[in-house]
Design a protein around this motif. Structure first.
Motif, PDB file in Angstrom:
ATOM      1  N   GLY A   1      -4.625  -1.065   9.396  1.00 13.71           N
ATOM      2  CA  GLY A   1      -3.796   0.102   9.115  1.00 13.71           C
ATOM      3  C   GLY A   1      -4.607   1.280   8.607  1.00 13.71           C
ATOM      4  O   GLY A   1      -4.037   2.313   8.235  1.00 13.71           O
TER       5      GLY A   1
ATOM      6  N   TYR B   1      -0.726  -0.342  14.974  1.00  8.34           N
ATOM      7  CA  TYR B   1      -1.894  -0.742  14.186  1.00  8.34           C
ATOM      8  C   TYR B   1      -3.101  -0.996  15.100  1.00  8.34           C
ATOM      9  O   TYR B   1      -2.962  -1.442  16.242  1.00  8.34           O
ATOM     10  CB  TYR B   1      -1.608  -2.033  13.413  1.00  8.34           C
TER      11      TYR B   1
ATOM     12  N   VAL C   1      -1.319  -8.365   7.654  1.00  7.98           N
ATOM     13  CA  VAL C   1      -0.176  -7.475   7.429  1.00  7.98           C
ATOM     14  C   VAL C   1       0.750  -8.100   6.385  1.00  7.98           C
ATOM     15  O   VAL C   1       1.112  -9.279   6.484  1.00  7.98           O
ATOM     16  CB  VAL C   1       0.602  -7.237   8.746  1.00  7.98           C
TER      17      VAL C   1
ATOM     18  N   THR D   1       4.467  -7.827   4.284  1.00  3.77           N
ATOM     19  CA  THR D   1       5.814  -7.260   4.242  1.00  3.77           C
ATOM     20  C   THR D   1       6.536  -7.816   3.017  1.00  3.77           C
ATOM     21  O   THR D   1       6.441  -9.011   2.720  1.00  3.77           O
ATOM     22  CB  THR D   1       6.620  -7.590   5.512  1.00  3.77           C
TER      23      THR D   1
ATOM     24  N   THR E   1       6.032   2.171   4.488  1.00  2.00           N
ATOM     25  CA  THR E   1       4.791   1.500   4.886  1.00  2.00           C
ATOM     26  C   THR E   1       3.607   2.211   4.261  1.00  2.00           C
ATOM     27  O   THR E   1       3.419   3.421   4.439  1.00  2.00           O
ATOM     28  CB  THR E   1       4.637   1.463   6.406  1.00  2.00           C
TER      29      THR E   1
ATOM     30  N   VAL F   1      -0.745   1.486   2.781  1.00  2.00           N
ATOM     31  CA  VAL F   1      -1.931   0.659   3.013  1.00  2.00           C
ATOM     32  C   VAL F   1      -2.683   0.543   1.691  1.00  2.00           C
ATOM     33  O   VAL F   1      -2.489   1.340   0.771  1.00  2.00           O
ATOM     34  CB  VAL F   1      -2.865   1.240   4.105  1.00  2.00           C
TER      35      VAL F   1
ATOM     36  N   ASP G   1      -5.516  -2.480   4.755  1.00  2.66           N
ATOM     37  CA  ASP G   1      -4.512  -3.477   5.127  1.00  2.66           C
ATOM     38  C   ASP G   1      -3.121  -2.899   4.834  1.00  2.66           C
ATOM     39  O   ASP G   1      -2.875  -2.384   3.740  1.00  2.66           O
ATOM     40  CB  ASP G   1      -4.708  -4.769   4.337  1.00  2.66           C
ATOM     41  N   PRO G   2      -2.190  -2.991   5.782  1.00  2.00           N
ATOM     42  CA  PRO G   2      -0.871  -2.384   5.586  1.00  2.00           C
ATOM     43  C   PRO G   2       0.114  -3.282   4.839  1.00  2.00           C
ATOM     44  O   PRO G   2       0.055  -4.506   4.930  1.00  2.00           O
ATOM     45  CB  PRO G   2      -0.388  -2.143   7.021  1.00  2.00           C
TER      46      PRO G   2
ATOM     47  N   THR H   1       4.447  -3.164   3.967  1.00  2.00           N
ATOM     48  CA  THR H   1       5.745  -2.509   4.122  1.00  2.00           C
ATOM     49  C   THR H   1       6.723  -3.110   3.124  1.00  2.00           C
ATOM     50  O   THR H   1       6.924  -4.328   3.097  1.00  2.00           O
ATOM     51  CB  THR H   1       6.294  -2.675   5.549  1.00  2.00           C
TER      52      THR H   1
ATOM     53  N   TRP I   1       1.461   5.505   8.441  1.00  2.00           N
ATOM     54  CA  TRP I   1       2.335   4.561   9.143  1.00  2.00           C
ATOM     55  C   TRP I   1       3.782   4.654   8.680  1.00  2.00           C
ATOM     56  O   TRP I   1       4.632   3.930   9.190  1.00  2.00           O
ATOM     57  CB  TRP I   1       1.825   3.132   8.957  1.00  2.00           C
TER      58      TRP I   1
END
Length: 413
Positions: free
Chosen positions: A175, A225, A264, A266, A301, A303, A380-381, A383, A400
């Motif tokens: 990300g 991504y 990723v 979340t 979102t 990072v 690194d993303p 959300t 993002w």
């Protein structure tokens, strides 16, 4: 007795006589137009009236294609160091361009035959004189050349510093946006030319675009991504490029990086859990505690911006003794500029996965904080969804947090 065959032959004779008469008439007419001396007609490859063979038609002479240097103008002075060489040619595909300095050293660059432009690989030397030679390489009956000389401007006193947040050899998360900063605001009308000179090459190839975050900062991200283990090279060729009000870019810059595995994160406020995926597979589910009602976590979102294994959160000066605090923190990963982190919070382990008690951060246990910290990297993303506060663009690297169509609107091209 006349036979049937004789009758047929007799019937053909009038037609043959008529045809013969027509041919004769044609010859007479041709002879009558051949000259006023009554000379016999002359045919190519045949004999003239004097019995001599007629000379062959002369072969067509080769024609030269027209070529010219159209920019910079001949003998031009004070030419910008970032200039492109433009030319004209009737046969661009078979035309070459050569640029040399006063010492005879050849300038390397890229020749775009479709646009009829030669782009030097780097800025030309301040105050130096160059000669351009455009040659129509012979191809069939094409050829020709033209030359022109010009002089680059002297080094200006107003030079804009250009920097990259990332450096050569770094490995980042999928990300991670590419970030370029300028030491001075770039006026809107100059951003298009600046952006054209920032070229990103990715392997494997991925669609992407630059987005102006502010007059002094521009980011680049792909449509989705980055793919895992992508090799990324970006060239920022701004030396000598006009940047408004008499300012010019100071230097060129090249940055070579790559992405690592695709990790990723979340977080769902509804379930109070973080799901961690690596290369598309769930590798861990972690209980969390998000921001309480008065200090909600942001949904959106983000990072990972920075990582600190051990730090101190101090909000006493900002919030005062009643609301503020000074606390030692382990395994902190910043995700917003306003102070939201993913971090270990042993004091909330009893409610993680069930209730929100933080000041906006994503609280995890000491064990999970250490595990996560050891696996994440810059870019690194993460959300977060379902909280009472929406993430504001610009509060962190929020590239993002915008749709692709919205992100493209930030491009100057």
């Amino acid at each position: 007795m006349v036979t049937l065959r004789q009758a047929r032959l007799a019937g053909r004779r009038p037609w043959r006589m008529a045809a013969a008469a027509l041919v004769a008439a044609s010859v007479l007419v041709t002879a009558g137009c051949s000259g006023d001396k009554g000379d016999s007609p002359s045919w190519q490859g045949g004999a003239g009236g004097d019995g001599k063979t007629a000379s062959e038609s002369p072969s067509p002479q080769p024609t030269l294609s027209t070529v010219a240097v159209t920019s910079p103008a001949a003998d031009a002075k004070d030419v910008v160091a970032s200039t492109e060489i433009k030319y004209d040619s009737e046969d661009a595909e078979n035309t070459s361009v050569e640029v040399k300095d006063a010492d005879g050293a050849e300038v390397t660059g890229v020749l775009d035959k479709d646009e009829k432009v030669f782009r030097p690989a780097k800025a030309l030397g301040w105050g130096k004189t160059y000669t351009v030679t455009v040659t129509g390489t012979p191809s069939g009956d094409k050829g020709g050349s033209a030359s022109s000389t010009f002089t680059v401007m002297k080094k200006p006193s107003k030079l804009v510093r250009v920097t990259s947040f990332l450096g050569d050899g770094q490995t980042v998360g999928v990300g991670m946006p590419l970030i370029v900063r300028f030491g001075r605001s770039v006026p809107a009308k100059y951003r298009g030319e600046v952006q054209r000179r920032m070229v990103v090459t990715a392997s494997p190839v991925q669609e992407g675009i630059w987005h102006w975050v502010s007059p002094t900062e521009v980011h680049y991200r792909p449509k989705t991504y980055w793919q895992a283990h992508t090799k990324i090279l970006y060239k920022v060729q701004l030396a000598g490029v006009p940047m408004g009000d008499g300012w010019y870019g100071r230097t060129d810059m090249t940055v070579d990086i790559k992405t690592g595995r695709a990790l990723v994160m979340t977080v769902s406020n509804k379930t109070k859990k973080m799901t961690v995926k690596q290369d598309g597979k769930v590798i861990k589910t972690i209980p969390v505690s998000l921001g309480k009602k008065s200090t909600p976590s942001s949904s959106g979102t983000m990072v990972v911006i920075e990582k600190k294994a051990h730090t101190v959160f101090d909000t006493l000066a900002e919030l005062g003794p009643e609301e503020g605090y000074r606390t030692k923190i382990d395994y902190a990963q910043r995700i917003t500029w306003s102070g939201q982190f993913i971090h270990a919070a042993p004091w909330s382990e009893g409610v993680q996965g069930r209730a929100n008690v933080s000041h906006g951060c994503v609280n995890v246990s000491m064990a999970n904080g250490k595990w996560l910290f050891g696996r994440t990297m810059l870019g690194d993303p993460i959300t977060v969804s379902g909280t009472g506060d929406k993430l504001k663009n610009g509060n962190g690297w929020t590239d993002w947090n915008m749709s692709w169509d919205e992100y493209k609107k930030g491009s100057a091209i």
